[in-house]
Design a protein around this motif. Sequence first.
Motif, PDB file in Angstrom:
ATOM      1  N   ALA A 354      17.178 -44.289  50.452  1.00 47.27           N
ATOM      2  CA  ALA A 354      16.340 -43.691  49.346  1.00 47.27           C
ATOM      3  C   ALA A 354      17.064 -43.144  48.322  1.00 47.27           C
ATOM      4  N   ALA A 355      18.496 -42.735  48.434  1.00 49.86           N
ATOM      5  CA  ALA A 355      19.330 -42.336  47.356  1.00 49.86           C
ATOM      6  C   ALA A 355      20.014 -43.488  46.624  1.00 49.86           C
ATOM      7  N   LYS A 356      19.925 -44.554  47.385  1.00 52.04           N
ATOM      8  CA  LYS A 356      20.679 -45.759  46.750  1.00 52.04           C
ATOM      9  C   LYS A 356      19.502 -46.729  46.017  1.00 52.04           C
ATOM     10  N   ALA A 357      18.225 -46.828  46.495  1.00 48.39           N
ATOM     11  CA  ALA A 357      17.150 -47.756  46.250  1.00 48.39           C
ATOM     12  C   ALA A 357      16.862 -47.651  44.879  1.00 48.39           C
ATOM     13  N   PRO A 358      16.597 -46.510  44.049  1.00 52.94           N
ATOM     14  CA  PRO A 358      16.074 -46.382  42.930  1.00 52.94           C
ATOM     15  C   PRO A 358      17.048 -46.890  41.874  1.00 52.94           C
ATOM     16  N   SER A 359      18.162 -46.583  42.040  1.00 47.23           N
ATOM     17  CA  SER A 359      19.473 -47.515  41.189  1.00 47.23           C
ATOM     18  C   SER A 359      19.417 -48.653  40.973  1.00 47.23           C
ATOM     19  N   THR A 368       5.677 -53.351  40.562  1.00 50.69           N
ATOM     20  CA  THR A 368       4.412 -53.045  39.684  1.00 50.69           C
ATOM     21  C   THR A 368       5.207 -51.838  38.937  1.00 50.69           C
ATOM     22  N   SER A 369       4.107 -51.462  37.936  1.00 54.82           N
ATOM     23  CA  SER A 369       4.608 -50.489  37.007  1.00 54.82           C
ATOM     24  C   SER A 369       4.351 -49.127  37.915  1.00 54.82           C
ATOM     25  N   GLU A 370       3.476 -49.057  38.546  1.00 50.36           N
ATOM     26  CA  GLU A 370       3.292 -47.722  39.541  1.00 50.36           C
ATOM     27  C   GLU A 370       4.718 -47.650  40.184  1.00 50.36           C
ATOM     28  N   GLN A 371       5.143 -48.708  40.860  1.00 56.31           N
ATOM     29  CA  GLN A 371       6.521 -48.356  41.696  1.00 56.31           C
ATOM     30  C   GLN A 371       7.599 -48.206  40.957  1.00 56.31           C
ATOM     31  N   ALA A 372       7.641 -48.858  39.861  1.00 58.26           N
ATOM     32  CA  ALA A 372       8.687 -48.529  38.696  1.00 58.26           C
ATOM     33  C   ALA A 372       8.777 -46.958  38.380  1.00 58.26           C
ATOM     34  N   ARG A 373       7.455 -46.379  38.031  1.00 54.17           N
ATOM     35  CA  ARG A 373       7.175 -45.183  37.555  1.00 54.17           C
ATOM     36  C   ARG A 373       7.711 -44.157  38.713  1.00 54.17           C
ATOM     37  N   GLN A 374       7.388 -44.387  39.856  1.00 56.36           N
ATOM     38  CA  GLN A 374       7.652 -43.279  40.910  1.00 56.36           C
ATOM     39  C   GLN A 374       9.443 -43.398  41.260  1.00 56.36           C
ATOM     40  N   ASP A 375       9.920 -44.742  41.082  1.00 48.99           N
ATOM     41  CA  ASP A 375      11.325 -44.856  41.362  1.00 48.99           C
ATOM     42  C   ASP A 375      12.162 -44.206  40.159  1.00 48.99           C
ATOM     43  N   ALA A 376      11.452 -44.288  38.800  1.00 50.50           N
ATOM     44  CA  ALA A 376      12.226 -43.529  37.681  1.00 50.50           C
ATOM     45  C   ALA A 376      12.157 -42.020  37.946  1.00 50.50           C
ATOM     46  N   GLN A 377      11.248 -41.524  38.705  1.00 49.58           N
ATOM     47  CA  GLN A 377      11.133 -39.939  39.084  1.00 49.58           C
ATOM     48  C   GLN A 377      12.203 -39.453  40.181  1.00 49.58           C
ATOM     49  N   GLN A 378      12.781 -40.396  40.804  1.00 48.19           N
ATOM     50  CA  GLN A 378      13.489 -40.132  41.940  1.00 48.19           C
ATOM     51  C   GLN A 378      15.146 -40.127  41.919  1.00 48.19           C
ATOM     52  N   SER A 383      20.039 -38.753  44.677  1.00 47.79           N
ATOM     53  CA  SER A 383      21.443 -38.692  44.509  1.00 47.79           C
ATOM     54  C   SER A 383      21.960 -37.297  45.130  1.00 47.79           C
ATOM     55  N   GLU A 384      21.222 -36.212  44.970  1.00 43.92           N
ATOM     56  CA  GLU A 384      21.583 -34.778  45.539  1.00 43.92           C
ATOM     57  C   GLU A 384      21.498 -34.902  47.080  1.00 43.92           C
ATOM     58  N   GLU A 385      20.460 -35.797  47.597  1.00 41.38           N
ATOM     59  CA  GLU A 385      20.538 -36.217  48.954  1.00 41.38           C
ATOM     60  C   GLU A 385      21.526 -36.641  49.549  1.00 41.38           C
ATOM     61  N   ALA A 386      22.016 -37.648  48.748  1.00 45.11           N
ATOM     62  CA  ALA A 386      23.273 -38.577  49.342  1.00 45.11           C
ATOM     63  C   ALA A 386      24.270 -37.673  49.419  1.00 45.11           C
ATOM     64  N   ASP A 387      24.741 -36.753  48.281  1.00 46.89           N
ATOM     65  CA  ASP A 387      25.786 -35.891  48.316  1.00 46.89           C
ATOM     66  C   ASP A 387      25.685 -34.975  49.518  1.00 46.89           C
ATOM     67  N   CYS A 388      24.480 -34.386  49.743  1.00 45.72           N
ATOM     68  CA  CYS A 388      24.576 -33.488  50.692  1.00 45.72           C
ATOM     69  C   CYS A 388      24.643 -33.996  52.239  1.00 45.72           C
ATOM     70  N   ILE A 389      24.212 -35.056  52.347  1.00 52.99           N
ATOM     71  CA  ILE A 389      24.560 -35.988  53.654  1.00 52.99           C
ATOM     72  C   ILE A 389      25.990 -36.063  53.855  1.00 52.99           C
ATOM     73  N   ALA A 390      26.527 -36.660  52.752  1.00 54.08           N
ATOM     74  CA  ALA A 390      28.049 -36.931  52.651  1.00 54.08           C
ATOM     75  C   ALA A 390      28.849 -35.592  53.019  1.00 54.08           C
ATOM     76  N   ARG A 391      28.496 -34.287  52.355  1.00 52.93           N
ATOM     77  CA  ARG A 391      28.954 -33.391  52.479  1.00 52.93           C
ATOM     78  C   ARG A 391      29.062 -32.846  53.835  1.00 52.93           C
ATOM     79  N   MET A 392      27.801 -32.914  54.601  1.00 52.35           N
ATOM     80  CA  MET A 392      27.491 -32.548  55.960  1.00 52.35           C
ATOM     81  C   MET A 392      28.653 -33.388  56.700  1.00 52.35           C
TER      82      MET A 392
END
Length: 592
Positions: A354-359, A368-378, A383-392
């Motif tokens: 999920a951390a990688k997919a939006p970028s 679809t425009s709806e998917q693009a809009r949701q991705d843009a918000q994430q 990225s914070e989740e990925a950093d958190c998991i890596a730190r753990m």
Amino acid sequence: MTKADLQPLLKLARKQPVAFAFNPGKSDNEHYFNMDRRKKPAVLGKVAKTDGPGAKFSFGTVEIDGKLLNLTCEKALPAMAKKVKKFLKSLKISLNVQVLDTSGNVIDSDVEDLPDDEMDDDGNQNTDLSSLSQRLSDIEARLETVPTAPAEKIRPLLPKVEGYIQAGDADQADAALSKLEAVIGKLPSGKPEAQEKPAAAPTPPSNDKMALVQRLNELKTQIGQVNDGDQREKLMLVLKSGAAAFKAGDVNKASALLDRLEKALSTLGGKQASDQASETAAPTPASSPSEDKAAIVRKINALKDEIGLVERDDQRKRLMQELAKAVGQVKGGDLNSAENLLSGIETVLSKIKAAKAPSESTAEPAETSEQARQDAQQPEQSSEEADCIARMMALEPRHVEAASKGLVADVNALKLQWDRVQGAIGDGDIATAMQAMDRVEEMIDAGRTDGDTAFSAEIAAEVKPFAEARLRWSSARGTMTQELGKLQKEIKDVCSDDLELKEMVDEIDELSAYLVKLDEQLEVRLDRIVNAKEPGERDTLKGDAIVILDKYETELKNPFFDDVDTNNGFVSVSVAATAREALNDIGRVLRA
């Protein structure tokens, strides 16, 4: 012993003496002949006396020089050379035999001229390698006429057989070819899968970007037709990785990912059609334990492929370590624990993806425009989740060492903070997880304060023995794992260059399964004793802990634990001794 059992030991006997025992029977194929690279000759002799067909027996060591097998006997038998030679000949092993006493004097022999052109160095009848090559070619041709799914599983095995033939290992090649021929003989002709779905687009050359874009779009359509939502999501994430590689200009990587997707969709398409037919024909019966185990094994294989796509080395390595633990739990029969661990791995993978997919969303085929809009918000949150998991993952080895060795003032408090980290990540509460990891780092960095033992003074004096017992078992488990790892490494170092012993090397990781049942349940029970509020409750919990302790002591009666420390034939370790010593100490505390 069978010919397959003897061959690696006879090869070893060309390098060093190997223990043997012999008990003659009434006929050549009734003789008892045993060899062992670890046990002493006298031990084998006792076994031959009880397991052999006759009352007389011999034992000593075997050494082979050319076509001559030398038996140096601590106890010899009349006409022994002739009997051993006939026994070997019944297994199609032609070697001359010479019997010596412990001073090296020849006391019996059966020696003749053996034709070199019909025998290999170990006395095995030579096989026409050209006939084996022809059989391999026949199999390759047959694979073109059978369904695609089984053919793709069989085809990767063929280079291994070719390797046996090139190395002149006729027995291994013949055995492998026979198994493959038996499997292929049961397969129907024809490729029904080709009629069920359109043919996959050919892999484009690395510079054909238009063809690659077309494949991306076709695969996206096929993924949308997958019934299983979880599978569909996983496939889409791989597609996004392929699109990202394409956008970055790495056409070869993108093409390789799409090849893998096409293969997965082909397999999934056949399974999906089969599942639909099964559901139409009859209701699904309740799964049996063997079916549950098979399902878990399939999940492990699927997760292994997904973990292989994780880009960060530290994340991929840690996930593979956790997956290996799950494999050990399955081999040990603990399917529930394996399921729980696999679910945790899936959670971490989903958050990494999920951390990688939006970028990468801009690189994939049109959304679809709806998917693009949701991705843009994430992006920021993911990225914070990925950093958190890596730190753990980076912090976990320090946490394990500190908890197992008592390197902090309060091990129980450290454990609670770590549980808080994992729970918060599972809930998506990144801020709480980060705060808890801050606290874990502070506790580890502070270490023990003056006068502290492994546990702080906040633990009541009457329960400190149980807290220390918990630490004792945790530390013992860590030591057992390290010691078993030392044995596994030694076996690999000694045997890895010997083709005859390759199977032993391939299976060496399975030794870890013996430690699976010596798990953390005793630590959990001791924790409960420490945290109990009433003395009466504490007595009941002590009884529960003793039940677990008794289970561990029964497990240690497994013959594996009798030999693993000092009779493994490779290196002295302290696996069973560590477990027994720790359980004895903990038992005294619980039964006081």
